[in-house]
Design an enzyme around this catalytic site. Structure first.
Site, PDB file in Angstrom:
ATOM      1  N   LEU A  81       0.802  -1.147  -0.086  1.00  0.00           N
ATOM      2  CA  LEU A  81       0.068  -0.129   0.045  1.00  0.00           C
ATOM      3  C   LEU A  81       1.090   1.213  -0.105  1.00  0.00           C
ATOM      4  CD1 LEU A  81      -2.656  -0.838   2.562  1.00  0.00           C
ATOM      5  CD2 LEU A  81      -3.075  -1.001   0.337  1.00  0.00           C
ATOM      6  N   ASP A  82       0.362   2.336  -0.821  1.00  0.00           N
ATOM      7  CA  ASP A  82       1.238   3.579  -0.623  1.00  0.00           C
ATOM      8  C   ASP A  82       1.504   4.126   0.708  1.00  0.00           C
ATOM      9  OD1 ASP A  82       1.349   3.509  -3.417  1.00  0.00           O
ATOM     10  OD2 ASP A  82      -0.309   4.878  -3.587  1.00  0.00           O
ATOM     11  N   ARG A  83       2.369   4.904   1.059  1.00  0.00           N
ATOM     12  CA  ARG A  83       2.668   5.381   2.465  1.00  0.00           C
ATOM     13  C   ARG A  83       1.385   5.993   3.250  1.00  0.00           C
ATOM     14  NH1 ARG A  83       6.490   7.468   5.699  1.00  0.00           N
ATOM     15  NH2 ARG A  83       6.005   9.459   6.849  1.00  0.00           N
TER      16      ARG A  83
END
Length: 303
Positions: A138-140
């Protein structure tokens, strides 16, 4: 199939679908065990049938009891205490509700504030001698459900499931504007933006990418829509790129045209569904979302 863990050994009764296959055939076709792992088991006598170490061409019979040694590994990355919101866990898999503002894994040497560091600390406390293996990312600044394998064999099986799209992820997002079409599909290739080091863009020469969306709610006062999304592919920034492409960037996603009303993009992985690597049971996990970001969603909207 029930797999028991005793020390560094996994023990189970041969399922009926394995009867008549050689040990090697069963491992390759039923569990997708990589060649390197099979070679290691063969060289170290890591597999036994009915407590006898046998050649890998041995044919499996009904009622055979199979034992596999899972090699202990040095825990990586550096274990760091960070509280975890565990959604599901057993001896083989771990599902975490990742907070926003946290990377999944370290991006440079010495980094200790990522989700992987927190999972490594959890492994250490539980006496699990394994590297941290995230099955997807998942993106940050994206929150929600993320799947980890607790040992190399589970990791190999889940990687195969991911490639075969057997792992289903559902997201919710808050986007700008009224999404006129109640349900829709975005099929647009995604590639790198050569003018920016991290940004992606829709490109004729990019990689195949398909996103399905459904409008759940619309806030006329704020002019934002709540949408549910599922993916047929898993390209970097796929949802962010596709929703911006159709004129509805995510709230807070300034990289793709969203307004800076939040300190993150309003994207959350609300549901994760996958076949268990050994029992084949479908495990479905739901991750609580931040109501300060997504509001009080009407009951039943997410079902």
């Amino acid at each position: 199939m029930k797999v028991q863990k005793k020390g560094s050994w996994f023990i189970f009764d041969a399922p009926s679908s394995w009867v008549g296959l050689s040990i090697e055939q069963a491992f390759r076709t039923k569990w997708f065990v990589p060649k390197k792992m099979l070679h290691e088991w063969r060289m170290t006598k890591g597999v036994a049938i009915n407590d006898r170490f046998v050649p890998f061409h041995t044919i499996i019979s009904a009622h055979d009891r199979i034992r596999i040694r899972i090699k202990e590994e040095h825990i990586e990355p550096t274990p760091t205490y960070i509280p975890l919101h565990i959604i599901f866990e057993d001896e083989h898999v771990l599902v975490i509700n990742k907070p926003a503002h946290m990377d999944v894994h370290p991006t440079h040497e010495g980094e200790t504030n990522t989700l992987a560091n927190a999972v490594a600390f959890h492994f250490q406390c539980e006496g699990i001698h394994s590297k941290v293996r995230h099955v997807h990312r998942l993106d940050r600044d994206t929150s929600g459900a993320i799947l980890f394998a607790k040992h190399a064999l589970a990791g190999a099986i889940l990687d195969k499931y991911l490639a075969e799209r057997a792992i289903q992820r559902t997201y919710i997002a808050l986007v700008h504007g009224y999404v006129k079409q109640k349900k829709g599909t975005i099929a647009a290739k995604i590639g790198r933006d050569r003018h920016h080091p991290t940004r992606r863009r829709v490109s004729k020469t990019g990689d195949h990418a398909i996103t399905h969306y459904e409008r759940l709610e619309y806030d006329k006062q704020k002019d934002v829509s709540l949408v549910r999304l599922t993916l047929d592919t898993g390209k970097t920034h796929q949802i962010r790129v596709h929703m911006s492409y159709i004129g509805h960037p995510l709230v807070g996603d300034t990289l793709y045209g969203g307004k800076p009303w939040l300190d993150r993009q309003a994207l959350h992985a609300i549901s994760l569904s996958f076949p268990h690597p050994f029992t084949k049971e479908i495990i479905t996990c739901r991750a609580l979302y931040d109501e300060d970001v997504f509001g009080n969603i009407k009951r039943g909207s997410l079902l």
